[in-house]
Design a protein around this motif. Structure first.
Motif, PDB file in Angstrom:
ATOM      1  N   VAL A  72      12.301 -13.830  -1.242  1.00  0.00           N
ATOM      2  CA  VAL A  72      12.266 -12.771  -2.382  1.00  0.00           C
ATOM      3  C   VAL A  72      10.718 -13.160  -3.000  1.00  0.00           C
ATOM      4  CG1 VAL A  72      13.027 -12.170  -4.425  1.00  0.00           C
ATOM      5  CG2 VAL A  72      14.542 -12.230  -2.708  1.00  0.00           C
ATOM      6  N   ILE A 117       8.115  -9.931  -3.647  1.00  0.00           N
ATOM      7  CA  ILE A 117       7.922  -9.115  -4.788  1.00  0.00           C
ATOM      8  C   ILE A 117       6.563  -9.269  -5.310  1.00  0.00           C
ATOM      9  CG2 ILE A 117      10.318  -9.600  -5.251  1.00  0.00           C
ATOM     10  CD1 ILE A 117       9.472 -11.874  -7.470  1.00  0.00           C
ATOM     11  N   ASP A 177       6.945  -7.900 -10.954  1.00  0.00           N
ATOM     12  CA  ASP A 177       8.762  -7.875 -10.794  1.00  0.00           C
ATOM     13  C   ASP A 177       9.046  -9.134 -11.253  1.00  0.00           C
ATOM     14  OD1 ASP A 177       8.288  -5.708  -9.385  1.00  0.00           O
ATOM     15  OD2 ASP A 177       8.136  -6.507  -7.498  1.00  0.00           O
ATOM     16  N   ALA A 218      12.284 -11.683 -11.108  1.00  0.00           N
ATOM     17  CA  ALA A 218      13.373 -12.383 -10.363  1.00  0.00           C
ATOM     18  C   ALA A 218      14.355 -13.565 -11.195  1.00  0.00           C
ATOM     19  CB  ALA A 218      13.046 -12.711  -8.845  1.00  0.00           C
ATOM     20  N   LEU A 272      16.953  -8.584  -9.613  1.00  0.00           N
ATOM     21  CA  LEU A 272      15.667  -8.300  -9.537  1.00  0.00           C
ATOM     22  C   LEU A 272      15.449  -7.073 -10.616  1.00  0.00           C
ATOM     23  CD1 LEU A 272      15.271  -8.216  -5.490  1.00  0.00           C
ATOM     24  CD2 LEU A 272      14.744 -10.019  -7.151  1.00  0.00           C
ATOM     25  N   LEU A 288      12.469  -4.322 -11.174  1.00  0.00           N
ATOM     26  CA  LEU A 288      11.474  -3.901 -10.539  1.00  0.00           C
ATOM     27  C   LEU A 288      10.780  -2.788 -11.266  1.00  0.00           C
ATOM     28  CD1 LEU A 288      13.089  -3.427  -6.948  1.00  0.00           C
ATOM     29  CD2 LEU A 288      11.713  -5.667  -7.974  1.00  0.00           C
ATOM     30  N   LEU A 293      12.502  -2.371  -0.209  1.00  0.00           N
ATOM     31  CA  LEU A 293      12.449  -3.784  -0.438  1.00  0.00           C
ATOM     32  C   LEU A 293      13.764  -4.445  -0.061  1.00  0.00           C
ATOM     33  CD1 LEU A 293      11.436  -6.478  -1.463  1.00  0.00           C
ATOM     34  CD2 LEU A 293      12.383  -5.749  -3.775  1.00  0.00           C
TER      35      LEU A 293
END
Length: 314
Positions: free
Chosen positions: A227, A231, A235, A237, A247, A249, A260
């Motif tokens: 991840v 990303i 973004d 996380a 997540l 986004l 994704l």
């Protein structure tokens, strides 16, 4: 209750509490001298009261005037005044010596280890000046008692200094643990909820989609590495719980989020996910993530049901 706590924890509240504490200890010292028949060095009986008025008055001026380095001036005044007071204290060892170390400890508790060490050094300098003067006039037995008290109090201060340092280290570790998850190197759920909620009304205001996703996999650290590579810098996380990553986004439509998630699924078989594009600018981030977690119950590990779309929140 909340307003009272705010007043006490504000900078002005701390300064006021310091002043009141200084006034209290100064009053105790005056009462002590008032009930003492003689001073160590001959002086007018009104001397302690004059010192009291001068000390409390200067501290009051510093409290309201607040010049540059006012805290340093106040602390230095504490040390100088207590050094003078010890010269008049007829006790052997002088009880007012304890106030010197109270000043050191209070500065350490309020301002940290650096100020504590500076004040401790200042207290030792004051003692190095005052004690030889007193000891030159005192019997050997009284001199031994005073030196023992200095050594004992200094050892206690060093011990408290170690405790202050330890507490600072633990506080920094606790703060880091709150913000950073050690298994994934992402921010924690608490940090996500407390700092990223502003993204929801922002994207509603600029009419840009904000898509949220929860991702579950049995090997979360391995998934987190992937991840982190996929990303964008914009973004967000975070570690959501023991088995989920969250997540956020920004400026991402549902289709782009699905792309994704499909890429992650190709590299990590068994991955399950729930996705939702927020349409309500008044939605709470924590509520939205909880809605996604409920949606995860509809997913399975097979290819047809690994991804679930959460219903819009109302």
């Amino acid at each position: 209750m909340m307003s009272t706590n705010s007043r006490f924890t504000s900078d002005q509240g701390v300064l006021l509490m310091q002043y009141l504490a200084r006034g209290l200890f100064a009053t105790l010292a005056v009462i002590y001298f008032h009930n003492t028949e003689q001073f160590f060095f001959s002086a007018p009986k009104a001397t302690p009261w004059l010192l009291f008025i001068a000390y409390v008055g200067i501290q009051l001026i510093l409290l309201f005037w607040r010049p540059a380095n006012a805290d340093a001036f106040s602390s230095a005044l504490d040390l100088v005044t207590l050094g003078i007071v010890m010269l008049f204290d007829a006790g052997n060892p002088p009880p007012t010596m304890a106030l010197l170390f109270v000043a050191v400890l209070s500065n350490g508790m309020l301002h940290g280890l650096k100020r504590f060490l500076i004040m401790l050094l200042g207290a030792e300098v004051v003692l190095a000046i005052v004690l030889p003067i007193r000891l030159s006039y005192a019997p050997v037995a009284d001199s031994s008692a005073s030196l023992f008290l200095v050594a004992a109090l200094t050892a206690c201060m060093l011990y408290f200094g170690l405790m202050i340092w330890r507490n600072q280290v633990l506080a920094r570790a606790a703060l880091e643990a709150t913000w950073r998850d050690p298994d994934t190197d992402f921010i924690s759920r608490e940090a996500l909820v407390s700092t990223a909620g502003w993204l929801v009304p922002l994207h509603d205001r600029i009419s840009s989609p904000l898509t949220l996703a929860l991702v579950e996999h049995h090997d979360l650290p391995l998934l987190a590495d992937r991840v982190a590579q996929r990303i964008r810098r914009s973004d967000v996380a975070a570690r959501y719980d023991d088995t989920h990553l969250a997540l956020l986004l920004p400026c991402t439509a549902t289709a782009a989020a699905e792309q994704l998630l499909n890429d992650l699924r190709d590299r990590h078989p068994g991955l399950r996910a729930a996705v939702m594009t927020l349409t309500d600018g008044d939605a709470a981030l924590e509520q939205a993530l909880g809605h996604l977690q409920s949606t995860m119950a509809r997913t399975r590990e097979d290819d047809d049901h690994w991804l679930a779309h959460a219903a819009p929140m109302h």
